[in-house]
Write a protein that holds these residues in place. Structure first.
Motif, PDB file in Angstrom:
ATOM      1  N   LYS A 156       0.760  40.917 -38.461  1.00  0.00           N
ATOM      2  CA  LYS A 156       1.321  39.567 -38.325  1.00  0.00           C
ATOM      3  C   LYS A 156       0.807  38.851 -37.070  1.00  0.00           C
ATOM      4  O   LYS A 156       1.555  38.151 -36.376  1.00  0.00           O
ATOM      5  CB  LYS A 156       2.848  39.609 -38.339  1.00  0.00           C
ATOM      6  CG  LYS A 156       3.425  40.244 -39.598  1.00  0.00           C
ATOM      7  CD  LYS A 156       4.936  40.150 -39.647  1.00  0.00           C
ATOM      8  CE  LYS A 156       5.489  40.858 -40.878  1.00  0.00           C
ATOM      9  NZ  LYS A 156       4.958  40.312 -42.138  1.00  0.00           N
ATOM     10  N   LEU A 157      -0.460  39.040 -36.781  1.00  0.00           N
ATOM     11  CA  LEU A 157      -1.044  38.404 -35.599  1.00  0.00           C
ATOM     12  C   LEU A 157      -1.138  36.893 -35.755  1.00  0.00           C
ATOM     13  O   LEU A 157      -1.008  36.153 -34.785  1.00  0.00           O
ATOM     14  CB  LEU A 157      -2.436  38.989 -35.338  1.00  0.00           C
ATOM     15  CG  LEU A 157      -2.494  40.493 -35.052  1.00  0.00           C
ATOM     16  CD1 LEU A 157      -3.936  40.949 -34.889  1.00  0.00           C
ATOM     17  CD2 LEU A 157      -1.687  40.844 -33.804  1.00  0.00           C
ATOM     18  N   SER A 158      -1.361  36.436 -36.986  1.00  0.00           N
ATOM     19  CA  SER A 158      -1.551  35.004 -37.196  1.00  0.00           C
ATOM     20  C   SER A 158      -0.280  34.198 -36.954  1.00  0.00           C
ATOM     21  O   SER A 158      -0.347  32.985 -36.740  1.00  0.00           O
ATOM     22  CB  SER A 158      -2.053  34.744 -38.624  1.00  0.00           C
ATOM     23  OG  SER A 158      -1.107  35.193 -39.583  1.00  0.00           O
ATOM     24  N   GLU A 159       0.877  34.855 -36.978  1.00  0.00           N
ATOM     25  CA  GLU A 159       2.133  34.129 -36.767  1.00  0.00           C
ATOM     26  C   GLU A 159       2.231  33.568 -35.350  1.00  0.00           C
ATOM     27  O   GLU A 159       2.957  32.600 -35.115  1.00  0.00           O
ATOM     28  CB  GLU A 159       3.322  35.052 -37.053  1.00  0.00           C
ATOM     29  CG  GLU A 159       3.454  35.435 -38.528  1.00  0.00           C
ATOM     30  CD  GLU A 159       4.689  36.282 -38.780  1.00  0.00           C
ATOM     31  OE1 GLU A 159       5.430  36.553 -37.800  1.00  0.00           O
ATOM     32  OE2 GLU A 159       4.914  36.660 -39.937  1.00  0.00           O
ATOM     33  N   ASN A 160       1.529  34.168 -34.407  1.00  0.00           N
ATOM     34  CA  ASN A 160       1.575  33.711 -33.021  1.00  0.00           C
ATOM     35  C   ASN A 160       0.332  32.941 -32.620  1.00  0.00           C
ATOM     36  O   ASN A 160       0.086  32.729 -31.432  1.00  0.00           O
ATOM     37  CB  ASN A 160       1.748  34.915 -32.088  1.00  0.00           C
ATOM     38  CG  ASN A 160       3.059  35.638 -32.307  1.00  0.00           C
ATOM     39  OD1 ASN A 160       4.093  35.007 -32.472  1.00  0.00           O
ATOM     40  ND2 ASN A 160       3.016  36.954 -32.324  1.00  0.00           N
TER      41      ASN A 160
END
Length: 211
Positions: free
Chosen positions: A64-68
């Motif tokens: 979930k890196l893209s969430e930040n």
């Protein structure tokens, strides 16, 4: 009493002018994620070409890196992916060129007495070890100079790997198809080049190699 009231009013006025939050007049700031979601023009990971092509139309992001990530971060990682794709495609062609025994004629290094034939005879993986240290540093310097030049001219966080090359088509749908083709070929090339290296380092680890 009148003087005291005047002083208090003056102090409150100066505080309100100097710092709106000091007297409680400013609204609380929205969280960063809320600001991103409230902006309809902000680039999302699902907007990237090829973001969900190979995994059943879902974005593969287990950590979930893209969430930040904001738009500049997404463009930065897309530029990194494209760079790896393009290098891997060139590396695959170079590996196949060397694996077939084809090579340039003449000397790779006259001072070290290393010829292109010597490098080709050692194979794609071990042949790299025959390149003199000065040659390795020359390649590092050349690549570094290109990196600095292109990053200053086309920042990755803004351009996302687009180096201003004229487009082969003005049709947006066709252009997305070409972008997807580049990504898919590049992703396959990244898997391919590491497979070639593993097959050379560990014989029999990769089926059908050597071909």
């Amino acid at each position: 009493p009148t003087r005291d009231v005047t002083i208090c009013v003056g102090i409150c006025t100066m505080l309100s002018l100097a710092s709106p939050t000091a007297c409680g007049f400013a609204a609380p700031l929205a969280p960063r994620s809320a600001v991103r979601s409230a902006s309809p023009s902000m680039l999302a990971v699902t907007d990237l070409v090829g973001a969900s092509t190979e995994v059943s139309n879902k974005v593969w992001d287990p950590l979930k890196l893209s969430e930040n990530m904001d738009e500049s971060n997404l463009k930065l990682v897309r530029a990194a992916e494209l760079k790896h794709c393009r290098v891997a495609m060139l590396a695959t062609v170079g590996w196949l060129w060397t694996a077939t025994g084809t090579h340039f004629e003449g000397m790779l290094s006259t001072s070290s007495g290393v010829s292109f034939a010597d490098v080709a005879a050692a194979g794609p993986l071990l042949g790299a070890a025959k390149v003199p240290a000065a040659g390795i540093w020359q390649m590092i310097a050349a690549i570094g100079a290109l990196e600095v030049y292109w990053e200053n001219k086309y920042p990755a966080a803004e351009c996302g790997g687009d180096f201003g090359v004229p487009r082969v088509t003005q049709d947006p749908a066709k252009f997305k198809e070409i972008q997807l083709a580049e990504l898919k070929n590049g992703r396959l090339a990244m898997i391919g080049i590491i497979s070639f290296a593993c097959a050379e380092a560990i014989p029999g680890s990769v089926p059908f190699y050597p071909f």
